[in-house]
Design a protein around this motif. Structure first.
Motif, mmCIF file in Angstrom:
data_model
loop_
_atom_site.group_PDB
_atom_site.id
_atom_site.type_symbol
_atom_site.label_atom_id
_atom_site.label_comp_id
_atom_site.label_asym_id
_atom_site.label_seq_id
_atom_site.Cartn_x
_atom_site.Cartn_y
_atom_site.Cartn_z
ATOM 1 N N CYS A 30 0.836 -1.344 0.045
ATOM 2 C CA CYS A 30 -0.021 -0.150 0.024
ATOM 3 C C CYS A 30 0.879 1.349 0.015
ATOM 4 O O CYS A 30 0.404 2.353 0.073
ATOM 5 C CB CYS A 30 -1.063 -0.026 1.174
ATOM 6 S SG CYS A 30 -2.212 -1.222 1.162
ATOM 7 N N MET A 31 2.209 1.044 -0.007
ATOM 8 C CA MET A 31 3.063 2.383 -0.179
ATOM 9 C C MET A 31 2.635 3.475 -0.888
ATOM 10 O O MET A 31 2.336 4.584 -0.781
ATOM 11 C CB MET A 31 4.570 2.004 0.108
ATOM 12 C CG MET A 31 5.342 3.285 0.056
ATOM 13 S SD MET A 31 5.141 4.077 1.644
ATOM 14 C CE MET A 31 5.721 2.786 2.799
ATOM 15 N N GLY A 32 2.393 2.973 -2.256
ATOM 16 C CA GLY A 32 2.171 3.705 -3.431
ATOM 17 C C GLY A 32 0.816 4.650 -3.047
ATOM 18 O O GLY A 32 0.502 5.603 -3.133
ATOM 19 N N LYS A 36 -0.080 8.480 -2.250
ATOM 20 C CA LYS A 36 -0.858 9.169 -3.219
ATOM 21 C C LYS A 36 -1.888 9.844 -2.383
ATOM 22 O O LYS A 36 -2.569 11.175 -2.732
ATOM 23 C CB LYS A 36 -1.396 8.272 -4.398
ATOM 24 C CG LYS A 36 -2.380 8.940 -5.192
ATOM 25 C CD LYS A 36 -2.633 8.121 -6.364
ATOM 26 C CE LYS A 36 -3.487 8.703 -7.613
ATOM 27 N NZ LYS A 36 -3.600 7.613 -8.766
ATOM 28 N N PHE A 37 -2.692 9.063 -1.490
ATOM 29 C CA PHE A 37 -3.728 9.533 -0.914
ATOM 30 C C PHE A 37 -3.499 9.905 0.744
ATOM 31 O O PHE A 37 -4.566 10.872 1.060
ATOM 32 C CB PHE A 37 -5.069 8.280 -0.832
ATOM 33 C CG PHE A 37 -5.075 7.892 -2.160
ATOM 34 C CD1 PHE A 37 -5.871 8.769 -3.296
ATOM 35 C CD2 PHE A 37 -4.963 6.535 -2.613
ATOM 36 C CE1 PHE A 37 -5.927 8.047 -4.579
ATOM 37 C CE2 PHE A 37 -5.142 6.078 -3.949
ATOM 38 C CZ PHE A 37 -5.788 7.070 -4.956
ATOM 39 N N CYS A 38 -2.881 9.541 1.347
ATOM 40 C CA CYS A 38 -2.711 9.452 2.889
ATOM 41 C C CYS A 38 -1.498 10.145 3.339
ATOM 42 O O CYS A 38 -1.344 9.980 4.569
ATOM 43 C CB CYS A 38 -2.999 8.300 3.333
ATOM 44 S SG CYS A 38 -4.620 7.672 2.835
ATOM 45 N N GLN A 55 -10.620 5.589 0.786
ATOM 46 C CA GLN A 55 -10.065 5.429 -0.584
ATOM 47 C C GLN A 55 -10.298 4.380 -1.277
ATOM 48 O O GLN A 55 -9.671 4.024 -2.321
ATOM 49 C CB GLN A 55 -8.512 6.253 -0.772
ATOM 50 C CG GLN A 55 -8.329 7.517 -0.001
ATOM 51 C CD GLN A 55 -9.246 8.638 -0.938
ATOM 52 O OE1 GLN A 55 -9.310 8.640 -1.798
ATOM 53 N NE2 GLN A 55 -9.638 9.449 0.121
ATOM 54 N N SER A 56 -10.851 3.474 -0.453
ATOM 55 C CA SER A 56 -10.780 1.915 -1.173
ATOM 56 C C SER A 56 -11.335 1.893 -2.518
ATOM 57 O O SER A 56 -10.708 0.974 -3.137
ATOM 58 C CB SER A 56 -11.862 1.042 -0.109
ATOM 59 O OG SER A 56 -13.009 1.654 -0.412
ATOM 60 N N ASP A 57 -12.002 2.725 -3.188
ATOM 61 C CA ASP A 57 -12.310 2.243 -4.621
ATOM 62 C C ASP A 57 -11.212 2.888 -5.519
ATOM 63 O O ASP A 57 -11.234 2.430 -6.733
ATOM 64 C CB ASP A 57 -13.724 3.143 -4.887
ATOM 65 C CG ASP A 57 -13.803 4.568 -4.516
ATOM 66 O OD1 ASP A 57 -12.810 5.134 -3.562
ATOM 67 O OD2 ASP A 57 -14.240 5.553 -5.184
ATOM 68 N N LYS A 58 -10.049 3.401 -4.838
ATOM 69 C CA LYS A 58 -9.103 3.920 -5.752
ATOM 70 C C LYS A 58 -7.658 3.380 -5.617
ATOM 71 O O LYS A 58 -6.881 3.437 -6.219
ATOM 72 C CB LYS A 58 -8.632 5.438 -5.414
ATOM 73 C CG LYS A 58 -10.073 6.442 -5.724
ATOM 74 C CD LYS A 58 -9.847 7.806 -5.273
ATOM 75 C CE LYS A 58 -11.025 8.753 -5.308
ATOM 76 N NZ LYS A 58 -11.015 9.897 -4.759
#
Length: 73
Positions: A30-32, A36-38, A55-58
């Motif tokens: 999940c690093m990317g 990107k989101f968090c 952001q689960s859908d992304k």
């Protein structure tokens, strides 16, 4: 489906996913998505996982997979 489960867990606060910090496998997968989101989220207390859940859908398929596996535990 994952979004519903993660959202419900966030609201209830009872799922193990939110009680733990990110594991090495989760960080690697999940690093990317995190960057990107968090990136502005302060680590600790399950805040990063909660952010990723929002952001689960992304999220990338790899990140979704490790978070879904953690939710099952």
């Amino acid at each position: 489906m994952l979004r519903i489960v993660l959202t419900a867990a966030l609201l209830c606060g009872t799922t193990a996913v939110y009680a733990q910090e990110l594991t090495t496998a989760q960080r690697d997968a999940c690093m990317g998505d995190y960057e990107k989101f968090c990136k502005s989220v302060t680590p600790g207390g399950g805040r990063i996982i909660a952010c990723l859940a929002k952001q689960s859908d992304k999220l990338t398929p790899a990140c979704k997979k490790v978070l879904a596996e953690a939710e099952k535990k």
